[in-house]
Design a protein around this motif. Structure first.
Motif, PDB file in Angstrom:
ATOM      1  N   PRO A 212       0.793  -1.239   0.000  1.00  0.00           N
ATOM      2  CA  PRO A 212       0.000   0.000   0.000  1.00  0.00           C
ATOM      3  C   PRO A 212       0.822   1.284   0.000  1.00  0.00           C
ATOM      4  CG  PRO A 212       0.078  -0.920   2.204  1.00  0.00           C
ATOM      5  CD  PRO A 212       0.783  -1.905   1.312  1.00  0.00           C
ATOM      6  N   ARG A 213       2.130   1.201   0.152  1.00  0.00           N
ATOM      7  CA  ARG A 213       2.944   2.411   0.299  1.00  0.00           C
ATOM      8  C   ARG A 213       3.299   3.024  -1.050  1.00  0.00           C
ATOM      9  NH1 ARG A 213       7.361  -0.596   3.949  1.00  0.00           N
ATOM     10  NH2 ARG A 213       6.788  -2.181   2.401  1.00  0.00           N
ATOM     11  N   THR A 214       3.529   4.338  -1.046  1.00  0.00           N
ATOM     12  CA  THR A 214       4.019   5.015  -2.240  1.00  0.00           C
ATOM     13  C   THR A 214       5.503   4.712  -2.418  1.00  0.00           C
ATOM     14  OG1 THR A 214       4.675   7.023  -1.046  1.00  0.00           O
ATOM     15  CG2 THR A 214       2.385   6.890  -1.826  1.00  0.00           C
ATOM     16  N   VAL A 215       6.027   5.049  -3.588  1.00  0.00           N
ATOM     17  CA  VAL A 215       7.450   4.848  -3.839  1.00  0.00           C
ATOM     18  C   VAL A 215       8.295   5.610  -2.817  1.00  0.00           C
ATOM     19  CG1 VAL A 215       9.304   5.233  -5.502  1.00  0.00           C
ATOM     20  CG2 VAL A 215       7.090   4.422  -6.298  1.00  0.00           C
ATOM     21  N   GLU A 216       7.903   6.861  -2.533  1.00  0.00           N
ATOM     22  CA  GLU A 216       8.654   7.675  -1.585  1.00  0.00           C
ATOM     23  C   GLU A 216       8.659   7.043  -0.195  1.00  0.00           C
ATOM     24  OE1 GLU A 216       6.322   8.791  -3.616  1.00  0.00           O
ATOM     25  OE2 GLU A 216       7.534   9.960  -5.035  1.00  0.00           O
ATOM     26  N   GLN A 217       7.518   6.489   0.214  1.00  0.00           N
ATOM     27  CA  GLN A 217       7.450   5.854   1.527  1.00  0.00           C
ATOM     28  C   GLN A 217       8.297   4.590   1.567  1.00  0.00           C
ATOM     29  OE1 GLN A 217       3.225   5.427   1.703  1.00  0.00           O
ATOM     30  NE2 GLN A 217       2.869   7.496   2.499  1.00  0.00           N
ATOM     31  N   ARG A 218       8.293   3.833   0.470  1.00  0.00           N
ATOM     32  CA  ARG A 218       9.109   2.609   0.431  1.00  0.00           C
ATOM     33  C   ARG A 218      10.600   2.956   0.470  1.00  0.00           C
ATOM     34  NH1 ARG A 218       5.557   1.084  -3.850  1.00  0.00           N
ATOM     35  NH2 ARG A 218       7.305   1.026  -5.330  1.00  0.00           N
ATOM     36  N   ARG A 219      10.982   4.039  -0.205  1.00  0.00           N
ATOM     37  CA  ARG A 219      12.391   4.459  -0.155  1.00  0.00           C
ATOM     38  C   ARG A 219      12.797   4.804   1.281  1.00  0.00           C
ATOM     39  NH1 ARG A 219      15.187   7.239  -4.323  1.00  0.00           N
ATOM     40  NH2 ARG A 219      15.280   9.043  -2.945  1.00  0.00           N
ATOM     41  N   ALA A 220      11.922   5.515   1.983  1.00  0.00           N
ATOM     42  CA  ALA A 220      12.233   5.871   3.373  1.00  0.00           C
ATOM     43  C   ALA A 220      12.327   4.619   4.246  1.00  0.00           C
ATOM     44  CB  ALA A 220      11.171   6.829   3.917  1.00  0.00           C
ATOM     45  N   ASP A 221      11.402   3.689   4.073  1.00  0.00           N
ATOM     46  CA  ASP A 221      11.412   2.466   4.874  1.00  0.00           C
ATOM     47  C   ASP A 221      12.606   1.571   4.544  1.00  0.00           C
ATOM     48  OD1 ASP A 221       9.101   3.438   5.932  1.00  0.00           O
ATOM     49  OD2 ASP A 221       7.759   2.016   4.936  1.00  0.00           O
ATOM     50  N   SER A 222      13.175   1.731   3.352  1.00  0.00           N
ATOM     51  CA  SER A 222      14.313   0.909   2.951  1.00  0.00           C
ATOM     52  C   SER A 222      15.553   1.183   3.797  1.00  0.00           C
ATOM     53  CB  SER A 222      14.639   1.130   1.472  1.00  0.00           C
ATOM     54  OG  SER A 222      13.585   0.675   0.646  1.00  0.00           O
ATOM     55  N   ILE A 223      15.593   2.349   4.458  1.00  0.00           N
ATOM     56  CA  ILE A 223      16.707   2.632   5.363  1.00  0.00           C
ATOM     57  C   ILE A 223      16.803   1.544   6.430  1.00  0.00           C
ATOM     58  CG2 ILE A 223      17.518   4.210   7.160  1.00  0.00           C
ATOM     59  CD1 ILE A 223      18.049   5.353   4.487  1.00  0.00           C
ATOM     60  N   HIS A 224      15.648   1.083   6.918  1.00  0.00           N
ATOM     61  CA  HIS A 224      15.630   0.016   7.933  1.00  0.00           C
ATOM     62  C   HIS A 224      16.262  -1.252   7.375  1.00  0.00           C
ATOM     63  CE1 HIS A 224      13.826  -3.334  10.260  1.00  0.00           C
ATOM     64  NE2 HIS A 224      13.940  -2.490  11.282  1.00  0.00           N
ATOM     65  N   SER A 225      15.952  -1.585   6.118  1.00  0.00           N
ATOM     66  CA  SER A 225      16.539  -2.786   5.504  1.00  0.00           C
ATOM     67  C   SER A 225      18.046  -2.661   5.389  1.00  0.00           C
ATOM     68  CB  SER A 225      15.919  -3.016   4.121  1.00  0.00           C
ATOM     69  OG  SER A 225      14.536  -3.293   4.219  1.00  0.00           O
ATOM     70  N   VAL A 226      18.525  -1.465   5.004  1.00  0.00           N
ATOM     71  CA  VAL A 226      19.965  -1.250   4.882  1.00  0.00           C
ATOM     72  C   VAL A 226      20.648  -1.443   6.232  1.00  0.00           C
ATOM     73  CG1 VAL A 226      21.731   0.486   4.404  1.00  0.00           C
ATOM     74  CG2 VAL A 226      19.747   0.291   2.901  1.00  0.00           C
ATOM     75  N   LEU A 227      20.064  -0.896   7.298  1.00  0.00           N
ATOM     76  CA  LEU A 227      20.670  -0.988   8.625  1.00  0.00           C
ATOM     77  C   LEU A 227      20.740  -2.426   9.121  1.00  0.00           C
ATOM     78  CD1 LEU A 227      19.021   2.102  10.378  1.00  0.00           C
ATOM     79  CD2 LEU A 227      21.341   1.901   9.496  1.00  0.00           C
ATOM     80  N   HIS A 228      19.799  -3.266   8.676  1.00  0.00           N
ATOM     81  CA  HIS A 228      19.767  -4.659   9.121  1.00  0.00           C
ATOM     82  C   HIS A 228      20.382  -5.610   8.097  1.00  0.00           C
ATOM     83  CE1 HIS A 228      16.933  -2.900  11.977  1.00  0.00           C
ATOM     84  NE2 HIS A 228      17.102  -3.971  12.728  1.00  0.00           N
ATOM     85  N   GLY A 229      21.008  -5.071   7.084  1.00  0.00           N
ATOM     86  CA  GLY A 229      21.699  -5.918   6.108  1.00  0.00           C
ATOM     87  C   GLY A 229      20.780  -6.748   5.242  1.00  0.00           C
ATOM     88  N   LEU A 230      19.535  -6.330   5.062  1.00  0.00           N
ATOM     89  CA  LEU A 230      18.593  -7.085   4.236  1.00  0.00           C
ATOM     90  C   LEU A 230      18.749  -6.694   2.777  1.00  0.00           C
ATOM     91  CD1 LEU A 230      15.356  -6.772   6.433  1.00  0.00           C
ATOM     92  CD2 LEU A 230      17.068  -8.603   6.442  1.00  0.00           C
ATOM     93  N   ASP A 231      18.517  -7.657   1.888  1.00  0.00           N
ATOM     94  CA  ASP A 231      18.571  -7.352   0.459  1.00  0.00           C
ATOM     95  C   ASP A 231      17.161  -7.260  -0.124  1.00  0.00           C
ATOM     96  OD1 ASP A 231      17.839  -9.984   0.578  1.00  0.00           O
ATOM     97  OD2 ASP A 231      19.413 -10.735  -0.761  1.00  0.00           O
ATOM     98  N   TYR A 232      16.177  -6.980   0.733  1.00  0.00           N
ATOM     99  CA  TYR A 232      14.806  -6.787   0.279  1.00  0.00           C
ATOM    100  C   TYR A 232      14.106  -5.863   1.279  1.00  0.00           C
ATOM    101  CZ  TYR A 232      13.699 -10.166   3.933  1.00  0.00           C
ATOM    102  OH  TYR A 232      13.588 -10.811   5.140  1.00  0.00           O
ATOM    103  N   LEU A 233      12.971  -5.321   0.874  1.00  0.00           N
ATOM    104  CA  LEU A 233      12.121  -4.528   1.760  1.00  0.00           C
ATOM    105  C   LEU A 233      10.902  -5.358   2.132  1.00  0.00           C
ATOM    106  CD1 LEU A 233      11.279  -1.808   3.082  1.00  0.00           C
ATOM    107  CD2 LEU A 233      10.162  -1.231   0.910  1.00  0.00           C
ATOM    108  N   PRO A 234      10.671  -5.626   3.399  1.00  0.00           N
ATOM    109  CA  PRO A 234       9.500  -6.426   3.777  1.00  0.00           C
ATOM    110  C   PRO A 234       8.208  -5.800   3.243  1.00  0.00           C
ATOM    111  CG  PRO A 234      10.985  -6.210   5.638  1.00  0.00           C
ATOM    112  CD  PRO A 234      11.514  -5.307   4.567  1.00  0.00           C
ATOM    113  N   CYS A 235       7.387  -6.635   2.602  1.00  0.00           N
ATOM    114  CA  CYS A 235       6.162  -6.154   1.971  1.00  0.00           C
ATOM    115  C   CYS A 235       5.036  -6.055   3.009  1.00  0.00           C
ATOM    116  CB  CYS A 235       5.754  -7.108   0.846  1.00  0.00           C
ATOM    117  SG  CYS A 235       4.373  -6.512  -0.161  1.00  0.00           S
TER     118      CYS A 235
END
Length: 564
Positions: A212-235
């Protein structure tokens, strides 16, 4: 002259005519600001006032701001442009006064030439701009800045100092406003910033269409994935069958930079000085920052004056602005030379790319493909961890016997063009298609017949081209001559022409007649269909209106009221 411009604009009633009048009026407004500043200096008999935190400049900026109902900071910026035009750029000022150059371009030139202190260099740069400004095609902000920086680098070896000044100030900060959200802001090396941007874009695309998130919101949430070493964004679609959380980001966040080979040489004294100047504390301009001054006594005021614990915050903001402006002007910078010399100047391509040069006082600049001008000092820092590969100029090599160019030829074309070659487009070359100017197989696969076009403009050429549509002609040096459906001509030059002129040395020419080129175009388009929208623009607008009504009904239901 101004009265004549206004009369012509009133008569013709064209946008171009009034735009020229607007530029001429703005030039006169800025000139009036300089008069106010000169009057303030003339009336001030004390040289000590220039040492004040709120000096003559600040007082005049406050007056200008009040007259225009703008902040003192904005007024100070306009005053800086006005004085630069008078003192450093009289030829540019003359063009501006005649309405031949816009305020946007003038503002960029004055800002990006602020570190040029040598009078001979100032005159040479002013003359160079006056010679080319009226010939420049419309440029995006990135292309405009690159063009300006290239001229500065060619005439003055001090331009790279701005990188040292801002490089030492790199930092990341956070602000928490009590709403449960944090604002992150900071200054990074341009290459690091581009890598972060690309990585966030990759992660944002790993979710399924139901998220349900916009592209901008997904980009912001991707910071969490980077910090945890994930290679995906949880859907967040909520479906048990969602493939999003287990779909890794495809591709690498690769940053491509074109630099000169001498930039990568560690042996020169200039290179060592540049490396050292990127790190460490910046030199302070004042013995004590204004923010640490808490009493009027420390400001030199009367002992009876009480200011409490705080000094005017607005004055502090104004001081910060002056610190940036005056500090840059008073320093003794070291810089770069963009001159082109030897025939063996061979640029390189990849994460870092380049070519040779005569001895210069500092390393020459480069450019990020899809990013800004990159002074030599930052290119050197980036190259420490980058993979480098040499770029080969095709020269008079024969065409390749296939439709898709080889990796070596494609790399050359992308590094030569740097961006999409349609007028005014700045889409990075690494995100574009490699287009045959004359359609293959009649048009050969060679450098003189290949260019970068983004997908949008590739489709424009394909489906809106032809004798009555858009037409393009390519010269051996990479220059593209576009003709619009109305017969107007636009010329675009390779993005590397200013920084890497050896990439624009003519390659083997293509000798095909206009009739053969048109036959190739018609043959290529047989069977092709334009990609189609799922909804027309009108339907899309109607759908957004429907979505708005649904949101309103849903809100009323949550509040317990009827859905109308």
């Amino acid at each position: 002259m101004f009265e004549q411009l206004a009369t012509e604009a009133q008569t013709s009633r064209t946008v171009a005519g009034w735009a020229r009048v607007e530029a001429a009026v703005t030039a006169r407004r800025l000139a009036a600001m300089v008069v106010l500043l000169d009057q303030a200096y003339a009336a001030d008999g004390s040289a000590d006032r220039e040492q004040w935190y709120l000096d003559n400049w600040g007082a005049v900026a406050a007056e200008i701001g009040a007259e225009q109902n703008i902040t003192p900071g904005a007024a100070s910026h306009q005053l800086l442009i006005a004085t630069a035009l008078r003192d450093r750029l009289p030829h540019v000022a003359a063009l501006f006064a005649d309405g031949l150059v816009s305020f946007r371009v003038v503002s960029a030139i004055t800002t990006r030439t602020a570190l040029v202190r040598d009078r001979d260099a100032q005159r040479a740069i002013d003359k160079a701009f006056a010679d080319v400004l009226t010939e420049w095609a419309p440029l995006s902000e990135e292309k405009l800045n690159t063009a300006i920086d290239a001229i500065v680098a060619e005439h003055d070896p001090h331009g790279v100092y701005r990188t040292k000044l801002s490089g030492k100030g790199r930092n990341v900060q956070f602000d928490y406003d009590g709403s449960g959200m944090a604002t992150m802001f900071g200054t990074l090396f341009a290459t690091h910033g581009k890598a972060v941007e690309k990585r966030l874009n990759l992660l944002a695309r790993t979710v399924c269409p139901g998220d349900p998130r916009t592209v901008e919101q997904r980009r912001a949430d991707s910071i969490h994935s980077v910090l945890h070493g994930l290679d995906y964004l949880p859907c967040l679609c909520g479906s048990e069958d969602c493939p999003g959380p287990t779909t890794p980001a495809k591709g690498d966040a690769v940053v491509y930079v074109v630099v000169n080979e001498d930039t990568l040489d560690d042996a020169s004294d200039a290179a060592k000085a540049q490396d050292a100047a990127l790190d460490g504390d910046p030199e302070p301009l004042f013995d004590k920052p204004l923010s640490e001054i808490t009493t009027w006594d420390e400001l030199g005021g009367n002992a009876g004056d009480e200011a409490g614990a705080d000094v005017d915050a607005d004055v502090s903001e104004r001081l910060e602005l002056r610190t940036d402006l005056d500090g840059a002007a008073d320093c003794a910078p070291a810089g770069c030379d963009a001159g082109d010399d030897a025939a063996d100047d061979t640029p390189r391509s990849g994460k870092a790319t380049a070519h040779n040069n005569r001895e210069a006082p500092a390393t020459r600049p480069g450019a990020i493909i899809g990013g800004p001008f990159l002074p030599g000092a930052l290119a050197r820092r980036f190259a420490r961890t980058a993979k480098t590969c040499k770029l080969c100029h095709p020269g008079d090599s024969p065409p390749e016997p296939r439709y898709a160019p080889s990796r070596k030829l494609a790399d050359f074309v992308r590094c030569r063009d740097l961006t999409c070659r349609f007028p005014g487009c700045s889409e990075p070359a690494d995100h574009t298609d490699i287009d045959h100017t004359i359609a293959w197989p009649i048009g050969p696969t060679c450098a003189s017949n290949l260019k970068c076009l983004c997908r949008r403009h590739h489709l424009l050429k394909t489906f809106w081209g032809g004798p009555n549509g858009w037409r393009d002609r390519q010269l051996p040096d990479g220059t593209i001559v576009w003709t619009s459906p109305r017969g107007k001509t636009y010329i675009t030059e390779p993005g590397s022409k200013l920084l890497f002129p050896s990439l624009c040395v003519p390659t083997a020419p293509v000798t095909i007649t206009a009739d053969e080129a048109e036959r190739a175009r018609a043959q290529r388009n047989q069977g092709l269909t334009m990609p189609r929208r799922q909804r027309t623009r009108a339907q899309d607008r109607a759908q957004r209106i429907t979505d708005r009504r649904l949101n309103q009904e849903e809100a009323r239901l949550r509040e317990g009221g009827p859905p109308w």
